[in-house]
Enzyme design. Structure first.
Site, PDB file in Angstrom:
ATOM      1  N   GLU A  53       0.851  -1.194   0.000  1.00  0.00           N
ATOM      2  CA  GLU A  53       0.000   0.000   0.000  1.00  0.00           C
ATOM      3  C   GLU A  53       0.882   1.237   0.000  1.00  0.00           C
ATOM      4  O   GLU A  53       1.903   1.282   0.673  1.00  0.00           O
ATOM      5  CB  GLU A  53      -0.885  -0.010   1.263  1.00  0.00           C
ATOM      6  CG  GLU A  53      -1.829   1.181   1.341  1.00  0.00           C
ATOM      7  CD  GLU A  53      -2.767   1.137   2.551  1.00  0.00           C
ATOM      8  OE1 GLU A  53      -2.439   0.460   3.540  1.00  0.00           O
ATOM      9  OE2 GLU A  53      -3.819   1.794   2.494  1.00  0.00           O
ATOM     10  N   LYS A 123      -9.692   2.105  -2.891  1.00  0.00           N
ATOM     11  CA  LYS A 123     -10.012   1.540  -1.567  1.00  0.00           C
ATOM     12  C   LYS A 123     -11.465   1.840  -1.189  1.00  0.00           C
ATOM     13  O   LYS A 123     -11.894   2.996  -1.204  1.00  0.00           O
ATOM     14  CB  LYS A 123      -9.053   2.135  -0.533  1.00  0.00           C
ATOM     15  CG  LYS A 123      -9.082   1.484   0.831  1.00  0.00           C
ATOM     16  CD  LYS A 123      -8.026   2.155   1.718  1.00  0.00           C
ATOM     17  CE  LYS A 123      -7.700   1.375   2.970  1.00  0.00           C
ATOM     18  NZ  LYS A 123      -6.580   2.019   3.699  1.00  0.00           N
ATOM     19  N   CYS A 164      -5.683  -2.984   2.334  1.00  0.00           N
ATOM     20  CA  CYS A 164      -5.537  -2.832   3.775  1.00  0.00           C
ATOM     21  C   CYS A 164      -6.826  -3.028   4.577  1.00  0.00           C
ATOM     22  O   CYS A 164      -7.235  -4.151   4.814  1.00  0.00           O
ATOM     23  CB  CYS A 164      -4.898  -1.472   4.070  1.00  0.00           C
ATOM     24  SG  CYS A 164      -4.194  -1.364   5.722  1.00  0.00           S
TER      25      CYS A 164
END
Ligand SMILES: *[C@@H]1O[C@H](CO)[C@@H](O)[C@H](O)[C@H]1NC(C)=O
Ligand SMILES: *[C@@H]1O[C@H](CO)[C@@H](O)[C@H](O)[C@H]1NC(C)=O
Ligand SMILES: CC(=O)N[C@H]1CO[C@H](CO)[C@@H](O)[C@@H]1O
Length: 298
Positions: A53, A123, A164
């Site tokens: 990330e 994301k 994540c």
């Protein structure tokens, strides 16, 4: 009412490499360094290479505006495409802060071995947490969330991707498994609080629930940076067993992803034939995918 295991359309195993990259404040250096590690992984036989990330920038909402780029011709994306081509591998290019009009997203891009972009994931679940006295982080102060799921079509089968915090939401991985993905891949940067607590557990949970491979790729820990990443990039197999991992420093973690292992566990513990969609819904049924691997609610 029962169901059947999804077809994987993948027969050959592949070698996966997670690059636990050391990231600094100099963006140009980060890009050059990432490229050299991608070539190193390919040289060592990797077929699919993953970056962490936010690989072009230190992690932190204060850094995102400065390091943000367009994914249309930006320096990071240009490097990723050329590295995938030069290395001749599939590349899951970690994520970068993406600038699009007046907004910033945390965005993953992926490439095939000719350098063609085969997927973009913004994301979906932003990291807003507050554990009093331990950790407070609010991505949503700076970032905008994406609105679709993303599956990459590769010659090794389909790969689901998330970033994540996305790992904490089981529905995403379940949709991927039921739509025939052989693995979920998460670039991520857990903290020193959440890392020891949940990093490995979440990967094993997603793997065992869905009988698929799960891999998560972290930046190396930089004790001088404001955010201390947990590291421990890890690959978990479809039985929920950790098959490759590491500690906090820069390294490359390799593992074989074998679709046959997915079939074996799904045969031995046949959850797929035993689900009860007569008493609860199949979450994957509510998501429709377009030809580009983007899934949105029907
Ligand atoms: C951290 O900072 C110290 C002191 O400035 C320096 O000696 C060390 O090399 C730095 N470590 C890293 C990983 O940058
Ligand atoms: C990581 O690197 C640091 C600095 O070189 C070293 O002190 C430490 O022992 C290393 N950690 C591991 C687990 O190898
Ligand atoms: C950005 C952030 O919140 N970092 C925290 C991560 O967790 C450690 C404790 O382990 C804190 O010291 C950091 O502030």
């Amino acid at each position: 009412m029962s169901s059947t295991a999804p077809a994987l359309n993948a027969s050959s195993p592949f070698k996966l490499a997670l690059i636990q990259l050391a990231i600094g404040a100099d963006k140009a250096k980060n890009l050059a360094h990432a490229k050299s590690k991608i070539l190193e992984a390919a040289h060592n036989g990797a077929n699919v290479v993953v970056l962490p990330e936010c690989f072009n920038s230190p992690y932190g909402t204060n850094f995102f505006p400065e390091y943000a780029e367009s994914i249309d011709g930006g320096d990071s994306v240009t490097m990723l495409s050329s590295a995938a081509k030069e290395a001749g591998i599939y590349l899951v290019g970690g994520s970068i802060p993406e600038r699009k009009q007046d907004k910033i997203y945390n965005t993953l891009t992926a490439y095939d071995p000719t350098g063609k972009m085969i997927g973009v994931h913004q994301k979906v679940h932003l990291f807003d947490i507050d554990v009093p006295g331990k950790i407070k982080f609010k991505e949503s102060e700076i970032l905008t969330q994406g609105n679709s799921l993303t599956h990459l079509d590769t010659k090794y089968g389909k790969l689901g991707v998330g970033i994540c915090y996305d790992m904490r939401f089981p529905e995403m991985a379940t949709v991927a498994a039921r739509k025939g993905c052989v693995a979920m891949i998460y670039p991520g940067a857990f903290n020193m609080t959440t890392g020891p607590l949940h990093w490995e557990l979440l990967q094993r949970a997603r793997a065992v629930d869905n009988q698929m491979y799960v891999a998560a790729c972290s930046p190396a820990r930089d004790i001088n940076a404001s955010y201390h990443a947990w590291g421990h990039s890890t690959v978990v197999d479809p039985t929920g067993t950790v098959v490759a991992t590491c500690e906090e420093n820069e390294t490359i973690v390799y593992a074989t992803v074998d679709p046959a292992q997915v079939e074996v566990i799904r045969t031995n513990i046949p959850l797929y034939n035993q689900r009860r969609f007569d008493i609860y819904d199949d979450v994957s049924e509510s998501v429709a995918f377009d030809g580009q691997g983007n899934g949105t609610k029907k």
